[in-house]
Design an enzyme around this catalytic site. Structure first.
Site, short mmCIF file in Angstrom:
data_model
loop_
_atom_site.label_atom_id
_atom_site.label_comp_id
_atom_site.label_asym_id
_atom_site.label_seq_id
_atom_site.Cartn_x
_atom_site.Cartn_y
_atom_site.Cartn_z
N GLY A 145 -1.79 -47.89 5.14
CA GLY A 145 -2.06 -48.84 6.21
C GLY A 145 -1.03 -48.58 7.28
O GLY A 145 -0.84 -47.44 7.68
N HIS A 174 -4.19 -40.13 0.33
CA HIS A 174 -4.96 -41.31 -0.08
C HIS A 174 -5.91 -40.96 -1.23
O HIS A 174 -7.08 -40.62 -0.97
CB HIS A 174 -5.82 -41.82 1.08
CG HIS A 174 -5.03 -42.48 2.17
ND1 HIS A 174 -4.90 -43.84 2.27
CD2 HIS A 174 -4.34 -41.95 3.20
CE1 HIS A 174 -4.17 -44.14 3.33
NE2 HIS A 174 -3.82 -43.01 3.91
N GLU A 189 -7.44 -42.87 -3.12
CA GLU A 189 -8.51 -43.88 -3.24
C GLU A 189 -9.70 -43.54 -2.33
O GLU A 189 -10.74 -44.19 -2.42
CB GLU A 189 -7.95 -45.28 -2.91
CG GLU A 189 -7.73 -45.61 -1.44
CD GLU A 189 -6.52 -44.94 -0.80
OE1 GLU A 189 -5.87 -44.09 -1.46
OE2 GLU A 189 -6.23 -45.24 0.37
N CYS A 213 0.86 -43.30 1.00
CA CYS A 213 0.99 -43.20 2.45
C CYS A 213 1.93 -44.29 2.98
O CYS A 213 3.13 -44.24 2.69
CB CYS A 213 -0.39 -43.23 3.10
SG CYS A 213 -0.39 -42.49 4.73
N1 GLN Z 1 1.62 -43.68 9.71
C1 GLN Z 1 1.50 -44.87 8.93
C2 GLN Z 1 2.82 -45.61 8.80
O1 GLN Z 1 3.83 -45.12 9.22
C3 GLN Z 1 0.97 -44.55 7.56
C4 GLN Z 1 -0.47 -44.10 7.66
C5 GLN Z 1 -1.29 -44.42 6.46
O2 GLN Z 1 -0.92 -45.20 5.58
N2 GLN Z 1 -2.48 -43.85 6.43
O3 GLN Z 1 2.81 -46.69 8.29
#
Ligand code: GLN
Length: 190
Positions: A50, A173, A175, A82
């Site tokens: 996220g 990811h 998921e 992520c």
């Molecule tokens: N770039 C996002 C961050 O720094 C992470 C991106 C992602 O979770 N898909 O939070």
């Protein structure tokens, strides 16, 4: 067998619905975590992708950080994907955003560069016979590990998956693909 294990998915922001669905496809019991009571009720936690600054801010607003830190120090498995990886890192170069500071890694944000905002790649993962498809979305990578952290996957010279005892992180990811290998690996840590 003792009672069925319950996996929590931190559901403040980001891709929690997809993680919950993947866990259910693994026949695991998956609940959304939004309160301290939820944190008490789980045997493992996934922190989804996220926006890590938003997830961090909401962890503060919901006052969930300390209870997650406490459970994780007591051995509860935690898996961050992520943005979740960033939220678990002890170091985030160039940022003073809130982090749980659980794992001996430095996680560099948006680190694959703008020209490759999002991409897919087949990854070799330590201990896995088959390659795993990684979906990367403005992904971070791990630019330094220390202590007991073990590197599980490297892509383009960059660490994209790592484990430190009960803690697991991936830049990508899992998921978002039908392949349940990574979720099953995490369930195996319970
Ligand atoms: N770039 C996002 C961050 O720094 C992470 C991106 C992602 O979770 N898909 O939070």
């Amino acid at each position: 067998m003792a009672g069925k294990k319950v996996i929590g998915v931190l559901a403040l922001q980001g891709a929690f619905v997809e993680h919950q669905a993947a866990l259910r496809r693994c026949k695991a019991e998956a609940i959304r975590v939004r309160s301290k009571e939820d944190v008490k009720a789980i045997d493992g936690l996934i922190i989804p992708g996220g926006e890590s600054t938003t997830i961090g801010r909401l962890l503060v607003d919901y006052d969930l950080g300390d209870s997650i830190i406490e459970r994780s120090r007591a051995g509860m498995p935690v898996f961050g994907t992520c943005a979740g990886m960033i939220v678990m890192a002890k170091e985030i170069p160039g940022s003073d955003q809130y982090s749980l500071g659980l794992m001996d890694i430095s996680a560099r944000r948006n680190a694959f560069g703008r020209q490759v905002d999002s991409f897919e790649a087949y990854l070799d993962v330590k201990g896995q016979a088959k390659k795993i498809k990684g979906v990367f979305i403005r992904a971070p990578y791990v630019d330094r590990v220390w202590g007991e952290t073990e590197v599980l996957s490297v892509y383009d010279g960059k660490v994209v998956m790592a484990r430190e005892n009960n803690l697991l992180v991936s830049s990508f990811h899992p998921e978002l693909t039908p392949d349940l290998t990574v979720h099953k690996y995490f369930l195996g840590m319970l």
